[in-house]
Structure formats: structure tokens, C-alpha cells
Design a protein around this motif. Structure first.
Motif, short mmCIF file in Angstrom:
data_model
loop_
_atom_site.label_atom_id
_atom_site.label_comp_id
_atom_site.label_asym_id
_atom_site.label_seq_id
_atom_site.Cartn_x
_atom_site.Cartn_y
_atom_site.Cartn_z
N SER A 44 0.84 -1.21 0.00
CA SER A 44 0.00 0.00 0.00
C SER A 44 0.87 1.26 0.00
O SER A 44 0.55 2.24 -0.67
CB SER A 44 -0.94 -0.01 1.20
OG SER A 44 -0.23 -0.22 2.37
N PHE A 45 2.01 1.20 0.71
CA PHE A 45 2.92 2.35 0.69
C PHE A 45 3.49 2.57 -0.71
O PHE A 45 3.60 3.71 -1.18
CB PHE A 45 4.05 2.12 1.70
CG PHE A 45 4.87 3.32 1.99
CD1 PHE A 45 4.34 4.37 2.72
CD2 PHE A 45 6.17 3.43 1.54
CE1 PHE A 45 5.09 5.49 2.97
CE2 PHE A 45 6.92 4.54 1.80
CZ PHE A 45 6.37 5.57 2.52
N TRP A 46 3.82 1.49 -1.42
CA TRP A 46 4.34 1.59 -2.80
C TRP A 46 3.32 2.24 -3.72
O TRP A 46 3.65 3.15 -4.49
CB TRP A 46 4.71 0.19 -3.28
CG TRP A 46 4.98 0.09 -4.75
CD1 TRP A 46 4.07 -0.08 -5.74
CD2 TRP A 46 6.26 0.17 -5.38
NE1 TRP A 46 4.69 -0.11 -6.95
CE2 TRP A 46 6.03 0.04 -6.77
CE3 TRP A 46 7.55 0.33 -4.92
CZ2 TRP A 46 7.07 0.06 -7.68
CZ3 TRP A 46 8.57 0.35 -5.84
CH2 TRP A 46 8.33 0.22 -7.20
N ILE A 49 2.98 6.02 -2.91
CA ILE A 49 4.12 6.87 -3.23
C ILE A 49 4.34 6.99 -4.73
O ILE A 49 4.59 8.06 -5.25
CB ILE A 49 5.38 6.34 -2.51
CG1 ILE A 49 5.31 6.73 -1.05
CG2 ILE A 49 6.64 6.95 -3.09
CD1 ILE A 49 5.25 8.21 -0.81
N THR A 50 4.18 5.89 -5.49
CA THR A 50 4.44 6.01 -6.93
C THR A 50 3.29 6.68 -7.67
O THR A 50 3.50 7.25 -8.73
CB THR A 50 4.69 4.64 -7.56
OG1 THR A 50 3.60 3.80 -7.22
CG2 THR A 50 5.97 4.05 -7.04
N LEU C 46 -2.39 20.32 7.26
CA LEU C 46 -2.40 19.35 6.16
C LEU C 46 -3.82 18.83 5.90
O LEU C 46 -4.19 18.61 4.74
CB LEU C 46 -1.46 18.19 6.49
CG LEU C 46 0.01 18.56 6.29
CD1 LEU C 46 0.90 17.45 6.77
CD2 LEU C 46 0.28 18.81 4.84
N LEU C 47 -4.62 18.67 6.98
CA LEU C 47 -6.02 18.27 6.76
C LEU C 47 -6.78 19.34 5.98
O LEU C 47 -7.57 19.03 5.09
CB LEU C 47 -6.71 18.03 8.10
CG LEU C 47 -6.56 16.64 8.70
CD1 LEU C 47 -7.35 16.56 9.98
CD2 LEU C 47 -7.10 15.62 7.72
N ALA C 48 -6.51 20.62 6.31
CA ALA C 48 -7.14 21.71 5.57
C ALA C 48 -6.75 21.67 4.10
O ALA C 48 -7.60 21.88 3.21
CB ALA C 48 -6.76 23.05 6.19
N LEU C 49 -5.45 21.37 3.83
CA LEU C 49 -5.02 21.28 2.42
C LEU C 49 -5.71 20.14 1.71
O LEU C 49 -6.10 20.26 0.54
CB LEU C 49 -3.51 21.08 2.37
CG LEU C 49 -2.65 22.31 2.56
CD1 LEU C 49 -1.20 21.93 2.50
CD2 LEU C 49 -2.96 23.30 1.47
N ILE C 59 -2.70 12.58 -4.80
CA ILE C 59 -2.08 13.73 -4.10
C ILE C 59 -2.62 13.84 -2.69
O ILE C 59 -1.89 14.09 -1.73
CB ILE C 59 -2.34 15.01 -4.90
CG1 ILE C 59 -1.84 14.86 -6.34
CG2 ILE C 59 -1.64 16.18 -4.26
CD1 ILE C 59 -0.38 14.60 -6.42
N LYS C 60 -3.95 13.60 -2.54
CA LYS C 60 -4.54 13.65 -1.19
C LYS C 60 -3.94 12.56 -0.32
O LYS C 60 -3.64 12.78 0.85
CB LYS C 60 -6.05 13.50 -1.30
CG LYS C 60 -6.70 14.64 -2.03
CD LYS C 60 -8.19 14.54 -1.99
CE LYS C 60 -8.80 15.71 -2.73
NZ LYS C 60 -10.23 15.76 -2.60
N LEU C 61 -3.76 11.35 -0.91
CA LEU C 61 -3.16 10.26 -0.12
C LEU C 61 -1.73 10.59 0.27
O LEU C 61 -1.29 10.26 1.38
CB LEU C 61 -3.21 8.96 -0.91
CG LEU C 61 -4.55 8.25 -0.87
CD1 LEU C 61 -4.51 7.01 -1.73
CD2 LEU C 61 -4.89 7.86 0.54
N LYS C 62 -1.00 11.27 -0.65
CA LYS C 62 0.38 11.63 -0.31
C LYS C 62 0.43 12.63 0.83
O LYS C 62 1.25 12.53 1.73
CB LYS C 62 1.08 12.22 -1.54
CG LYS C 62 1.92 11.23 -2.28
CD LYS C 62 2.65 11.95 -3.39
CE LYS C 62 3.08 10.95 -4.43
NZ LYS C 62 3.67 11.63 -5.57
N LEU C 63 -0.49 13.60 0.82
CA LEU C 63 -0.53 14.56 1.93
C LEU C 63 -0.90 13.86 3.23
O LEU C 63 -0.38 14.19 4.30
CB LEU C 63 -1.52 15.68 1.62
CG LEU C 63 -1.05 16.66 0.55
CD1 LEU C 63 -2.16 17.60 0.19
CD2 LEU C 63 0.13 17.44 1.04
N LEU C 64 -1.77 12.83 3.15
CA LEU C 64 -2.14 12.07 4.35
C LEU C 64 -0.95 11.29 4.88
O LEU C 64 -0.73 11.22 6.11
CB LEU C 64 -3.28 11.12 4.00
CG LEU C 64 -4.17 10.66 5.13
CD1 LEU C 64 -4.85 11.86 5.74
CD2 LEU C 64 -5.20 9.69 4.63
#
Lengths: 201, 93, 104
Positions: A44-46, A49-50, C46-49, C59-64
């Protein structure tokens, strides 16, 4: 335990460690469950991130994370309690335990921010370093408990010590209300320890 | 669509407030009485810089900057641990 | 609307954290202000973003993931620095010190 002579103390410590290790061995997860849990976390991390869901990327990531998980299986999932089937464990964790923990910690974090603001304005501090006892023994469980104590209002973990099979935490408290160990432990740990004892041993 | 002016959204004002708090913390880094005070100030400033990068990437729609924020956070973790280890070593000898 | 409320809460928490680092008397109490206010403020911003942005789901998952890493890394560095400062020889200004009783 403080009256025991010094030469007996090391022996007793050894016996305690062996007993704890045997109890721990009977509680350990089977190998394939550890590999599967580690693989789920890494995969899930992979994917996150990708940020790419084409088929080639998923296949490459699945194979690479499976190879990594097969020989790193003891690092992440070593301390999980042995209870229930694998799928049951995942469903319980995702639907019950994780939202409970997140809600508890979110309210504590907001409360601790307000408390620091109050302390900055009025400067009513009376700091002290208190020693409390926990019932957790594994490394991962003690780490998560120490991080949660640091984020709860008014406390900061200094150090951990393990003696004779029991774990003690030294906590810097910004307003030391009581010096009694049990009362301070109840006030500092709260219900986080009860929550952590369901997952880690 | 890249917006040229930073101050059209409340997030732009948020960036300005974060820069102001970082300038306040520079006092602790420069004139801290002991070495751990300076390390605390540096770690706090680095966390604020991570948040500034995340806000700028969302405002300017340059989303590759989020990866850079993750990497800077990890470098901050390794640097803080190494400085803490240095303090512990130096106290003994 | 709710993202602006979260943003305001995060900024106020950050300002009080900076004031706490400037005003508190010794390293350990400064670490209190730094850790709590930084983690809380960063996670709320970050939650606000995440609520504000209209980018794709990744992108939302990356910020999370960024918020999760901050919540994991910040307390860890804080108590590494606290233990290092104690071993470095800085005496805390406290009413009771049980750590010095056990490690003379």
C-alpha cells in the motif's frame, strides 16, 4: 525485590528473561501471516508513493515488496498478539481499532494544544519527573505508548528502563499533581494502554 | 493555471504567518543558552519549512513538490537523531 | 468553510508554540511547546489542504502520508533530544527528579 543480594539478582533476571521469552514464543504469529501482513503494509505504501496504477507498475511493486517482506518479516509484525484468523484480524484492525485510536488521539491533541497555549499565557508551571509502570513488554508497543504519552496534554517521555521483566517509563510532567505511582500512571496513560494491550503483548 | 499573486487565498496569508514564526524562532537558534536549545529551534523551523512547501505545492499546482516535502521530513528525522546521539556521547567523555 | 477554520486553528497553535519556545525557562518545557504545538498545527494544516485541493486522489493520499509521518517522527525526535540533553549534563528545574534517584 530490593532486599535480594547482588549475586542472586543477575540469576533471577536471567530466569525471568527466559520465562518471558518462552511465553513470547508461544504467542508469536506463524510465518506466512507475518509475511502477508508486512506485504500488505509495504505494497500500500508503494502504490501511494508512486501514484501510478498501470499493470506493469503494480506487478513490479508486488514482486519487489514480496521479496523484501519475506526477509524483513520479523521487524514490523513481531510483536502482534496471536488471536483470531488473519482476515478477522485485518477487519478488526481496520474497522474497529484504528478509528477508535484516531478519535481518541485527535481529541487529546486538540486539548494538549489548548493547554500549552494556557501555560504560555499564564506561566503556571510546576514541572517534575515521575516514574510510572506499564504492563506492555514488547518494543513496538512501548514505542507507540511513549509516542502517545508525548502527544497527550502536559507530559513528555524521557527514558524507558526494563528491569526483571517489568517496564518503567520516566515522564516529564509540566504540572506534577501527585507523586504516587499508581495514581500518576492512571492519570498519564489513561485508556491508551488498554487499547494497545489488545494488539501488542 | 498558476496563480501569480500569493495573497489571494487565506493559505497565502498562512505562509506569511509561518515565515513570521520562523523568524521569531531564529532568536532561539542564534542566542540559545545551551546547545540543545539550538537543536530544538532548528527542528521546529524545519517542520515549518515542510508545511510551507506543502502549501506552496497546492497553491501553485506544482504537485511534485510534495515528494520533496516527504524527503525533507525524513532528512530532518535522521539529522535530529544524529544530533541527539552526539549530545549523549559528548556528555559521557 | 471548514478548511479555513482548520487553517486558523493550525496557525494559532503554531504561533503559541513559537511563543512557548521563547518564554519557557528550560529545555524540557521548551520541548513540550515544540512537540505538541508543531504536531497539532502541522496535522490540522495538512487536513485543511486535503479538503481544499481539487487534485487527484493520489495527491490527497500523499498529503495524508505526510501527516502520518509527522505524527510518527516528531515525538520520536523530541524524546531523543530530551534524553540526550539529560545525558549532556543539563539539570532540569523541577520539584522532584526520579530519574536522578535511579541513575546517580
Amino acid at each position: 525485590m530490593s532486599r535480594v543480594p547482588f549475586y542472586l539478582k543477575e540469576r533471577l533476571e536471567e530466569i525471568h528473561k527466559r520465562m518471558l521469552y518462552e511465553k513470547y514464543e508461544t504467542q508469536k504469529l506463524p510465518v506466512w501471516e507475518r509475511i502477508t501482513l508486512t506485504w500488505i503494509v509495504l505494497f500500500s505504501f508503494w502504490v501511494v508513493i508512486t501514484a501510478n496504477t498501470s499493470l506493469d507498475n503494480l506487478i513490479i511493486g508486488g514482486i519487489a515488496t514480496l521479496i523484501i517482506a519475506s526477509f524483513m518479516r520479523d521487524m514490523l509484525m513481531e510483536d502482534v498478539r496471536h488471536r483470531g484468523h488473519l482476515i478477522e484480524k485485518i477487519i478488526y484492525f481496520l474497522l474497529l481499532y484504528a478509528p477508535q485510536y484516531l478519535i481518541i488521539m485527535a481529541f487529546r491533541l486538540i486539548e494538549s494544544n489548548m493547554k500549552v497555549a494556557k501555560n504560555v499565557i499564564f506561566m503556571d508551571i510546576k514541572p517534575g519527573i515521575i516514574k510510572i509502570k506499564t504492563d506492555l513488554h514488547s518494543d513496538t508497543g512501548v514505542t507507540i505508548l511513549a509516542n502517545s504519552i508525548t502527544l497527550t496534554p502536559g507530559t513528555l517521555t524521557l527514558d524507558v528502563s526494563k528491569k526483571l521483566g517489568e517496564t518503567y517509563l520516566y515522564v516529564h510532567w509540566i504540572y506534577a499533581e501527585t507523586l504516587n505511582r499508581e495514581k500518576a500512571g492512571e492519570k498519564i496513560k489513561g485508556d491508551i494502554e488498554e487499547w494497545l494491550k489488545r494488539i501488542f503483548w | 493555471m498558476v496563480e501569480e499573486n500569493l495573497l489571494v487565498t487565506p493559505f497565502g496569508w498562512g505562509v506569511l504567518i509561518l515565515i513570521f514564526t520562523s523568524i521569531l524562532l531564529t532568536y532561539r537558534v542564534l542566542f540559545g543558552p545551551t546547545l540543545p536549545d539550538r537543536i530544538v529551534g532548528l527542528n521546529t523551523i524545519t517542520t515549518k519549512v515542510v508545511i510551507i512547501i506543502a502549501i506552496l505545492s497546492v497553491i501553485g499546482r506544482r504537485y511534485f513538490l510534495v515528494d520533496l516535502a516527504v524527503v525533507l521530513l525524513m532528512v530532518n528525522a535522521v539529522g535530529g537523531l544524529i544530533l541527539a546521539k552526539y549530545l549523549e556521547r559528548r556528555g559521557k567523555g | 468553510m471548514i478548511e479555513y477554520l482548520l487553517l486558523a486553528f493550525g496557525e494559532i497553535a503554531m504561533i503559541f508554540g513559537a511563543l512557548g519556545i521563547l518564554r519557557f525557562p528550560d529545555v524540557y518545557t521548551r520541548l513540550h511547546a515544540a512537540t505538541k504545538c508543531d504536531t497539532g498545527g502541522a496535522m490540522t494544516i495538512l487536513l485543511a489542504l486535503i479538503i481544499y485541493t481539487d487534485a487527484s486522489i493520489f495527491i490527497k493520499l500523499k498529503l495524508l502520508v505526510l501527516a502520518f509521518l509527522i505524527a510518527l517522527i516528531n515525538p520520536m525526535i523530541s524524546h531523543a533530544i530530551a534524553k540526550g540533553a539529560y545525558k549532556y549534563g543539563i539539570k532540569p528545574k523541577v520539584v522532584v527528579d526520579m530519574y536522578a534517584w535511579d541513575n546517580p
